[in-house]
Design an enzyme around this catalytic site. Structure first.
Site, PDB file in Angstrom:
ATOM      1  CB  CYS A   6      -0.944   0.011   1.201  1.00 56.74           C
ATOM      2  SG  CYS A   6      -0.116  -0.189   2.787  1.00 56.74           S
ATOM      3  N   GLY A  28     -13.020  -6.576   1.004  1.00 56.83           N
ATOM      4  CA  GLY A  28     -11.804  -7.233   0.548  1.00 56.83           C
ATOM      5  C   GLY A  28     -11.507  -8.439   1.428  1.00 56.83           C
ATOM      6  CB  SER A  34      -9.191  -7.383   3.710  1.00 58.51           C
ATOM      7  OG  SER A  34      -9.102  -6.345   2.772  1.00 58.51           O
TER       8      SER A  34
END
Length: 587
Positions: free
Chosen positions: A50, A192, A197
């Site tokens: 991310c 997700g 997640s």
């Protein structure tokens, strides 16, 4: 060949650039395939999280490798090379290994010490292996990185230096309240079912939420995650899976939403979130900004003219005001001038202003702006005075106070890159959104634990050991080729001896053969042991070249030894994976 990494992260690029440059799984696959097809690289792996995008490759030319990898990153991310280049960093050989080990230990993470990166490194290696773009160097590097990361977490308290990104994000949502207290009884929606997640769902379950709903495009993965959460003996959370189409309805029930998908567009728009909040809490109270423009009891209408400079007007003009009391910076026609005036006097002042008794030319000469006098304003003030008895004491117009934001009823945590949740949700009443950009700001001044120094020492030691092992492995095919050549020489000489002494019996032939081999082995032992030691030191790669030159070794023979070793290692790994799968049984 040498290790090269080209990438960008939250340390080198703003969040919006990371957002734009993010790679989908399909894009990562194509990037790996194109990298190994390029001339400078023979193997490659992509580490995409991310807050980082990094391309690792084994290259034979540094400058050509940097140019090729940078171009490929730009092509597959969709960001122009000129725009992307200022945000790229490059690490080569030992510095590249040091960077990778630091990443694995969480030293380079947005939240120092977070352990989620180890799972992401493992996934990256598996993807490269599945595409056959990972050779010996990528396998050794990524597997050793996992070991170094685990060592850092087991031998130090690096976890205390920072929390996982999920935990840190939940702490930002909780606004200083312990997460376990804040989460009690809440209903959570997790969008997700990937590694991040899954971690978020498990963290919420341990924190004490009452219910977790998993929404994912692949129903099987969502159901599997819900099953794992339900069966966890450490929690008593209720978990269930729903299709993505059910997200709008689940928004009306959820207190907390965590989203981390691989989608390239928004998963939750501001409009969808607003609809979810409205469906949950009903219409929001009308704000002051939305009121109709009418006079409210106790409030003074906002002046339609700007404050005017003072005008000194003589008493012979019959102005009912005490001009000496007018504060500097205000017109005699303005609201401040009449503050505190009773209704009767204010009516006289309004009539005087409406009658046009002010000498406007004289006022202008004195610096005033009588042309901007507004009898209607004074009339409105008079109406207010009639209802409340007196104009409120107020010398200067005060800014309209923003209404306080209501307490959040919906907490949003966006851990995706590119973002899943519309940033405009920040402005919605009753909503608190924490995303990657907010986490970057919050963690910029996070305190560093003393254990970080210990982890850095571990990384430095492991980098040196890895480099020595790689350099020693680099010379091994040359040493093997040398010993193979020596064995061939011994075999040739024994054959010649048999031709000269055809009556030599087996016992003497064997004794002579063994003697010659011992002589050759003793002559080669010290040089080969020493050359391995020297090759393990920095700059030792040249000893392999010297050995090949001195003994006139065939480069193809050395290369064939390397290929044979890699094939053996690959077959061993395949056999190991097959055994693991067999022991696990059907999924």
């Amino acid at each position: 060949m040498s290790l090269l990494v080209v990438g960008l992260s939250h340390r080198s690029a703003p969040v919006n650039m990371l957002d734009r440059a993010s790679l989908s799984l399909d894009a990562q696959t194509k990037l790996l395939q194109d990298t190994v097809a390029a001339e400078p690289a023979t193997e490659a792996a992509v580490l995409a999280t991310c807050n980082r995008i990094e391309l690792y490759a084994d290259v034979d030319k540094f400058h050509a490798g940097v140019a090729e990898l940078s171009t490929l990153l730009a092509q597959h991310s969709g960001v122009g090379l000129e725009e992307l280049t200022p945000h790229l960093y490059v690490h080569y050989e030992d510095r590249a290994v040091h960077h990778m080990f630091s990443v694995a230990c969480g030293l380079d993470s947005m939240v120092v010490g977070e352990g989620q990166i180890l799972g992401q490194i493992k996934d990256s290696l598996a993807r490269a292996q599945g595409l056959h773009t990972a050779g010996r160097l990528m396998n050794d590097l990524f597997q050793q990185s996992l070991r170094v990361g685990k060592r850092a977490h087991s031998e130090t308290d690096i976890d205390r230096a920072g929390q996982s990104l999920v935990t840190f994000g939940l702490e930002q949502l909780a606004l200083g309240t312990p997460v376990t207290t804040w989460a009690q009884g809440k209903k959570a929606l997790v969008i997700g079912a990937g590694s991040m997640s899954s971690l978020a769902a498990a963290t919420l379950a341990r924190a004490g939420v009452a219910e977790i709903v998993i929404a994912n495009r692949t129903a099987d993965r969502a159901e599997r995650l819900a099953e794992i959460l339900t069966e966890d003996d450490g929690t008593d959370v209720m978990a269930r899976a729903v299709p993505m189409e059910s997200v709008p309805f689940e928004l009306t029930r959820a207190d907390v939403v965590v989203s981390c998908t691989g989608a390239t567009g928004l998963v939750l728009t501001a409009e969808a979130i607003a609809a979810g909040v409205e469906g949950r809490v009903g219409a929001q109270p009308e704000t002051v900004r939305g009121k109709a423009p009418e006079t409210v009891r106790g409030e003074v209408p906002e002046a339609r003219t700007a404050p005017l400079p003072p005008v000194s007007i003589g008493a012979d003009e019959d102005c009912p005001l005490d001009l000496a009391s007018v504060p500097p910076g205000f017109s005699v026609m303005g609201e401040a001038a009449v503050a505190g005036m009773d209704a009767a006097t204010l009516e006289q002042h309004a009539a005087w202003a409406a009658g046009g008794t002010v000498d406007r030319r004289r006022a202008a000469r004195r610096g005033g702006d009588a042309d901007r006098a507004d009898p209607e304003l004074i009339g409105a003030l008079a109406a207010t005075a009639a209802s409340v008895g007196r104009i409120p004491e107020r010398r200067r117009p005060e800014p309209v106070a923003e209404p306080p934001r209501p307490e959040p009823v919906l907490y949003l945590l966006d851990l995706a890159m590119p973002r899943d949740i519309d940033a405009a949700a920040h402005r919605l009443a009753g909503v608190r959104l924490v995303d990657i950009e907010r986490l970057a700001e919050a963690s910029a001044d996070a305190p560093m634990a003393a254990d970080v120094d210990q982890v850095r020492r571990i990384v430095s030691h492991e980098v040196a050991a890895f480099g020595a092992a790689q350099r020693a492995a680099h010379i091994t095919p040359t040493v093997v080729a040398l010993r193979t050549m020596a064995a061939d020489v011994v075999a040739g000489e024994i054959a010649r001896l048999e031709g000269r002494l055809p009556g030599l019996d087996d016992k003497h032939r064997a004794e002579i053969t063994q003697t010659v081999r011992r002589v050759v082995d003793k002559l080669l032992h010290s040089p080969t042991v020493r050359v391995k030691q020297l090759a393990a030191e920095p700059g030792g790669a040249g000893y392999a070249d010297a050995l090949r030159t001195l003994f006139d070794l065939d480069p193809e023979t050395v290369a064939s030894v390397s290929r044979a070793e890699e094939s053996t290692e690959k077959n061993a790994k395949i056999a190991t994976n097959a055994n693991i799968a067999e022991n696990r049984g059907p999924a």
